[in-house]
Design a protein around this motif. Structure first.
Motif, PDB file in Angstrom:
ATOM      1  N   LEU A   1      -0.806  -0.112  -6.406  1.00 10.07           N
ATOM      2  CA  LEU A   1      -2.089  -0.111  -7.123  1.00 10.07           C
ATOM      3  C   LEU A   1      -2.623  -1.708  -7.379  1.00 10.07           C
ATOM      4  N   GLY A   2      -3.671  -1.914  -8.397  1.00 10.26           N
ATOM      5  CA  GLY A   2      -4.065  -3.399  -8.430  1.00 10.26           C
ATOM      6  C   GLY A   2      -3.436  -4.345  -9.140  1.00 10.26           C
ATOM      7  N   GLU A   3      -3.579  -5.651  -8.650  1.00 15.00           N
ATOM      8  CA  GLU A   3      -2.707  -6.506  -9.348  1.00 15.00           C
ATOM      9  C   GLU A   3      -3.108  -6.654 -10.942  1.00 15.00           C
ATOM     10  N   LYS A   4      -4.485  -6.329 -11.463  1.00 14.12           N
ATOM     11  CA  LYS A   4      -4.741  -6.324 -12.905  1.00 14.12           C
ATOM     12  C   LYS A   4      -4.649  -4.941 -13.500  1.00 14.12           C
ATOM     13  N   GLU A   5      -4.273  -4.047 -12.630  1.00 15.53           N
ATOM     14  CA  GLU A   5      -4.259  -2.573 -13.262  1.00 15.53           C
ATOM     15  C   GLU A   5      -3.260  -2.270 -13.903  1.00 15.53           C
TER      16      GLU A   5
ATOM     17  N   LYS B   1       2.483   8.508 -16.917  1.00 17.27           N
ATOM     18  CA  LYS B   1       1.554   9.702 -16.707  1.00 17.27           C
ATOM     19  C   LYS B   1       0.325   9.025 -16.304  1.00 17.27           C
ATOM     20  N   LYS B   2      -0.256   8.088 -16.791  1.00 21.50           N
ATOM     21  CA  LYS B   2      -1.572   7.476 -16.517  1.00 21.50           C
ATOM     22  C   LYS B   2      -1.484   6.917 -15.069  1.00 21.50           C
ATOM     23  N   ALA B   3      -0.140   6.170 -14.766  1.00 18.87           N
ATOM     24  CA  ALA B   3      -0.198   5.470 -13.329  1.00 18.87           C
ATOM     25  C   ALA B   3      -0.241   6.464 -12.269  1.00 18.87           C
ATOM     26  N   ILE B   4       0.548   7.675 -12.624  1.00 21.64           N
ATOM     27  CA  ILE B   4       0.775   8.616 -11.377  1.00 21.64           C
ATOM     28  C   ILE B   4      -0.700   9.213 -11.219  1.00 21.64           C
TER      29      ILE B   4
ATOM     30  N   GLU C   1       0.816  -1.128   0.059  1.00 21.23           N
ATOM     31  CA  GLU C   1      -0.038   0.051   0.004  1.00 21.23           C
ATOM     32  C   GLU C   1       0.954   1.215  -0.054  1.00 21.23           C
ATOM     33  N   ASN C   2       0.538   2.254  -0.980  1.00 18.93           N
ATOM     34  CA  ASN C   2       1.209   3.643  -0.761  1.00 18.93           C
ATOM     35  C   ASN C   2       2.479   3.464  -1.717  1.00 18.93           C
ATOM     36  N   SER C   3       2.955   2.448  -2.338  1.00 19.44           N
ATOM     37  CA  SER C   3       4.124   2.357  -2.801  1.00 19.44           C
ATOM     38  C   SER C   3       3.940   2.547  -4.596  1.00 19.44           C
ATOM     39  N   THR C   4       4.710   3.415  -5.084  1.00 20.79           N
ATOM     40  CA  THR C   4       4.784   4.094  -6.361  1.00 20.79           C
ATOM     41  C   THR C   4       5.993   3.288  -7.173  1.00 20.79           C
ATOM     42  N   ILE C   5       6.452   2.142  -6.584  1.00 24.96           N
ATOM     43  CA  ILE C   5       7.726   1.591  -7.347  1.00 24.96           C
ATOM     44  C   ILE C   5       6.932   0.564  -8.318  1.00 24.96           C
TER      45      ILE C   5
END
Lengths: 511, 471
Positions: free
Chosen positions: B325-329, B461-464, B303-307
């Protein structure tokens, strides 16, 4: 032929690019040249000159646009080659072992651990972020960039105040800290007069006049033009005053600003009264008000601010010498004007100098207008079609879109000079020339041919045209002051010793 | 004394951020000025920049990222088994085919991927020929899924069908598993979309002779083969374990050889098995990849990781996944073309866009990130040794940590850059560097060159943006 090239992800600062565009426009056979980052504004500019393409419309902020329109392929290639040559150093690969230029403030601080001030001149929308990072790292900042929002300015200045750091700017063009000129500043004698100013060329003029009157400067703190607005509340003006009040090398303090908001004025005056050193307040173009406190000396133009300060130091400036020679020149100029040559056209590079000239000339010259005027009836709406007495600040955005400020590149003014020369109702053209760090290497030199050409134009129409000029500079500035002055004198131009005097000369000629 | 008065008594030490004109005039005054090579952060996008600043100031993100990278670094991959996909891969079904990259439908797939699926259907005896295979693939009876969603990774087309044997990698530290097929070698191979008889026969041989022998050999080892140790040694021997696996394959061969000999199978089989490994210097790629996969999987879901925990391409799109973020995201954008050297007889036009899960190695900080350790690869992908070292160095700008397990001799044994942080990628505008092979865009022709490629910035960009929305 015309062509537009996009170089992806290649960033250059706008001053570099604008100077480069000017240079390329000077290449023979080049009709139009735009070298700029693909910001929305620049893409619009490209569309306006008919050089946009689908690719350029789709380019992003960090892409470089190179658009050239030339009469033939040879000129085009020449222009392109020059551009590539001029942009080259950036692409130069560092040899092994050499330290790369840092890209961010934190990287820079690894290389220069004891850095204490950051000079920020990046595009306005990014400037606040860099300033914040600098402040977070304990650096004082000077923000030359404009287009920073008032909210950001307030946040930065509050942050600076809380940390005991200077936040000069945004839109701060001039400062002199420890007698080092930052951005646009003149070289002046070291001394005991400390200045805090909310206007760039205003600060320059006061420093120059102090020097020319024999005095010296301890510190010149710039605050940026909006510091005394209600929203900011004079935060940096007050911090600057406090610092000067505590500074052992400062004995006299000069405050320079346009008249502030009432609430801010009260705050400032309260601060000033607490200071034990003499303080001179120059509210440029302010309303003379006798009821104002007698502890504080109020003046209303830049020369008087310098004079009062120098007098307080104990240097006698006496009455202005009456130069017979000058009087003679004025009389001569006056006599040579035809009856219809009733008007003055002031073409200024320095904004505050333009405003000061307006405050002087409105007393003597009927219905004068300017693009820097604050009073409704003096405002110049149309900067292309006008008549009568006009003062133009050519450093305003209206004139500088996609081009460098005229203090950096005075050639911007040339076309305007020629335009006035062709107007048979014009009697006097008033010009300023700024010397010092940041300014052009030879502002008079690049203007001289145009002045001569203007005189020719007038002459061929049976008129004589008077030129009055002021050189805002000192004998120790990097551009040779005497040379600059001599060139003007040789061309028969009447020179004022201060901006105030230059304006007064104009008033006399047209009286 | 206020800071301002302190400044009055100091020498000015100036950082000049913006036009160098001001620097020149300060130097004229004898001042010490450091010019920044400044560019607008986040590519000048104010909206993204605001997100970057907001997320950068959050302590819990920093903590989560440190945890994610710690997990990646501490992961310890061991090769423990070889078994059929259907037996070991979680969620694998009889009618399922796994592919590389983010999810994609049959009719959208790139040429090499379609070719490999055709081959897989023939190999699985679901189809007799190409036409039949195409019909089946398009009919909807086959379920396609990304390898990465099944703890699996596959090079190039990355096709895994139920009967295919896979390396089973066990993460000794965190207890999770990862899977990858057996590398078939170069030339006409399934992963490049070839499906002729030679390809199918080789796949059958792998299933019938190679895999059972290796299974026995691995059983002989008791504890399996330590892949982490081989990777760290191989990086000191000039591999980066993505495009160059010469040293690692040799080291693996040395480790496995006596266990294979100790099996009860026929000597001629043993010889064929050992020759197969010996003659394929990319054998180790299919061990390197799942070893990286078990580490990045262990770091996913914090949770909270942007790696970034996955970078993968399907020949049409590039997709990334982010730990918090999600497993399938998946965050996807059209895959880029690879820039590099073409094999003789091919031109750039022949290449398929970027394809394969092998960029899991870069996600783990080797491959392109460790090119500085692999001078030999430089010529293969085009460029100079300085370039390679430069790539490795620049990756530290966008990563959270340094992996001293995989250290780079040419950088004074500095640990390789690990843990791509989407915040840093956006802020610095620097994209991860991937070195990779190029597949011919037509199924079955094979590799046509190799070179360097970046993920599209759009993915980050989409991810952030999504991360900011959710957090």
């Amino acid at each position: 032929m015309q062509n537009t090239i996009i170089r992806k992800n290649e960033y250059f600062d706008s001053v570099t690019l604008m100077s480069l565009s000017s240079k390329i426009l000077g290449v023979e056979g080049v009709e139009e040249a735009v070298v700029s980052m693909a910001t929305d504004m620049n893409k619009e500019l490209l569309r306006n000159v008919g050089l946009s393409t689908k690719e350029s419309d789709n380019a992003e902020n960090n892409d470089l646009l190179i658009a050239i329109k030339a009469i033939d392929e040879k000129s085009y290639n020449e222009a392109l080659k020059s551009i590539e040559e001029l942009l080259k150093p950036k692409n130069k690969k560092k040899a092994k072992g050499e330290v790369e230029d840092p890209k961010t403030i934190s990287e820079a601080l690894e290389q220069m651990e004891d850095a204490n001030i950051a000079l920020i001149s990046v595009p306005g929308q990014y400037a606040a972020r860099e300033a914040r990072k600098a402040l977070e790292n304990g650096l004082h900042v000077m923000i030359f960039s404009d287009n920073v929002t008032l909210e950001q300015e307030r946040e930065l200045k509050e942050m600076g105040r809380d940390k005991g750091l200077l936040v000069m700017g945004p839109d701060c063009g001039t400062a002199s800290i420890n007698n080092i000129g930052l951005c646009f500043a003149n070289e002046v004698r070291k001394g005991n007069i400390g200045i805090v100013g909310a206007s760039g060329t205003g600060l320059q003029e006061v420093m120059v006049q102090i020097h020319n009157l024999g005095g010296g400067v301890s510190q010149g703190i710039g605050t940026g033009g909006r510091d005394l607005k209600e929203e900011i509340g004079g935060i940096m003006m007050i911090e600057g005053l406090k610092a000067l009040s505590n500074d052992d090398n400062t004995e006299i303090i000069v405050l320079v600003s346009k008249p502030p908001a009432k609430t801010v004025e009260e705050k400032i005056l309260k601060e000033v009264k607490a200071i034990k050193k003499p303080v001179i307040i120059c509210f440029l173009d302010g309303i003379k008000d006798d009821k104002k406190d007698s502890d504080v000396k109020f003046v209303y133009n830049l020369f008087d601010a310098a004079k009062e300060a120098v007098n307080l130091v104990g240097i006698k400036t006496g009455k202005e010498k009456s130069h017979e020679a000058l009087k003679l020149k004025i009389r001569e100029a006056k006599e040579n004007l035809k009856a219809e040559q009733k008007y003055v056209r002031g073409l200024y590079c320095g904004g505050t100098l333009c405003a000061e000239a307006l405050s002087v000339l409105r007393e003597n010259i009927p219905s004068i207008k300017s693009n820097v005027a604050k009073v409704e009836e003096e405002k110049l709406e149309d900067i292309k079609e006008y008549s009568g007495n006009i003062l133009l600040d050519l450093g305003e955005d209206q004139f500088t879109v996609g081009r460098p400020h005229p203090m950096i590149e005075p050639t911007l003014r040339l076309e305007h000079i020629l335009k006035q020369a062709k107007d048979e109702t014009v009697g006097v053209i008033l010009l300023d020339f700024e010397l010092g760090f940041g300014s052009h290497e030879d502002p008079v030199g690049v203007t001289l041919d145009t002045i001569k050409e203007s005189k020719e134009i007038a002459k061929s129409n049976g008129r004589d045209l008077a030129f009055v000029a002021y050189i805002c500079g000192t004998d120790i500035d990097k551009q040779n002051y005497n040379n600059q002055k001599m060139m003007l004198e040789d061309a028969g131009i009447i020179i004022g010793e201060s901006n105030l005097e230059a304006a007064n000369i104009v008033a006399e000629i047209l009286s | 004394m206020s800071g301002i008065n302190k400044l009055f008594s100091q020498e000015l030490k100036i950082l000049n951020i913006g036009t160098s004109k001001f620097k020149d005039d300060l130097e004229l005054q004898g001042q010490d000025v450091l010019q920044l090579d400044w560019e607008p952060a986040a590519g000048g996008d104010i909206k993204l920049l605001n997100i970057v600043d907001k997320l950068s100031s959050r302590k819990e993100i920093e903590t989560a990222n440190k945890e994610a990278v710690k997990r990646m670094i501490n992961s310890h991959p061991i090769l423990v088994d070889i078994d059929k996909a259907i037996n070991v891969i979680p969620g694998m079904k009889e009618n399922m085919i796994l592919h590389s990259g983010p999810p994609i439908e049959w009719d959208m797939m790139a040429g090499p991927m379609q070719g490999a699926i055709i081959g897989a259907l023939i190999y699985e005896k679901r189809a007799k020929n190409e036409d039949e295979a195409r019909k089946i693939a398009a009919s909807g009876e086959i379920e396609f899924a990304p390898c990465n969603e099944h703890n699996t990774v596959g090079p190039m087309a990355g096709i895994v069908s139920p009967s295919m044997p896979v390396h089973v990698i066990y993460n000794k530290t965190y207890g999770n598993y990862g899977y990858c097929t057996i590398n078939e070698g170069l030339g006409k191979v399934l992963r490049y979309g070839a499906f002729n008889d030679e390809v199918i026969e080789r796949l059958r041989w792998i299933e019938e002779e190679f895999a059972p022998t290796m299974k026995k050999a691995l059983k002989n080892t008791q504890d399996g083969i330590d892949i982490k140790s081989i990777i760290s040694q191989a990086i000191h021997m000039g591999d980066e374990c993505h495009n160059r696996n010469k040293a690692a394959t040799s080291l693996f061969f040395r480790e496995i050889v006596s266990y294979v000999i100790d099996t009860d199978v026929d000597t001629s089989v043993i010889k064929r098995v050992l020759d197969f490994i010996k003659e394929n210097e990319h054998y180790f790629l299919n061990l390197s990849m799942p070893s990286c996969k078990v580490a990045t999987d262990a770091a996913h879901g914090i949770e909270n990781s942007t790696i970034v925990t996955t970078m993968a391409r399907n020949g049409v799109e590039f997709g990334i996944r982010v730990s918090g973020l999600g497993e399938k995201e998946w965050f996807t954008a059209p895959a880029n073309m690879i820039k590099g050297l073409m094999f003789p007889g091919f031109k750039e036009d022949d290449a398929s866009p970027d394809i394969g899960d092998s960029s899991i190695t870069e996600t783990m900080g080797i491959g392109g990130f460790s090119m500085g350790a692999s001078p030999a690869i430089v010529q293969f992908v085009g460029g100079t040794i300085e370039d390679a070292i430069g790539y490795s160095e620049s990756m530290y700008n966008i990563t959270e940590g340094e992996n001293t397990n995989y250290s780079i001799p040419n950088l004074n044994f500095r640990g390789s850059a690990i843990g791509i942080d989407i915040i840093k990628v956006i802020e610095k505008g620097i994209l991860p560097i991937i070195n990779t092979g190029m597949a011919h865009k037509v199924a079955g022709i094979g590799q046509v060159g190799a070179g360097l490629v970046n993920p599209p910035m759009e993915c980050f960009k989409k991810a952030i943006t999504e991360f900011d929305r959710k957090n």
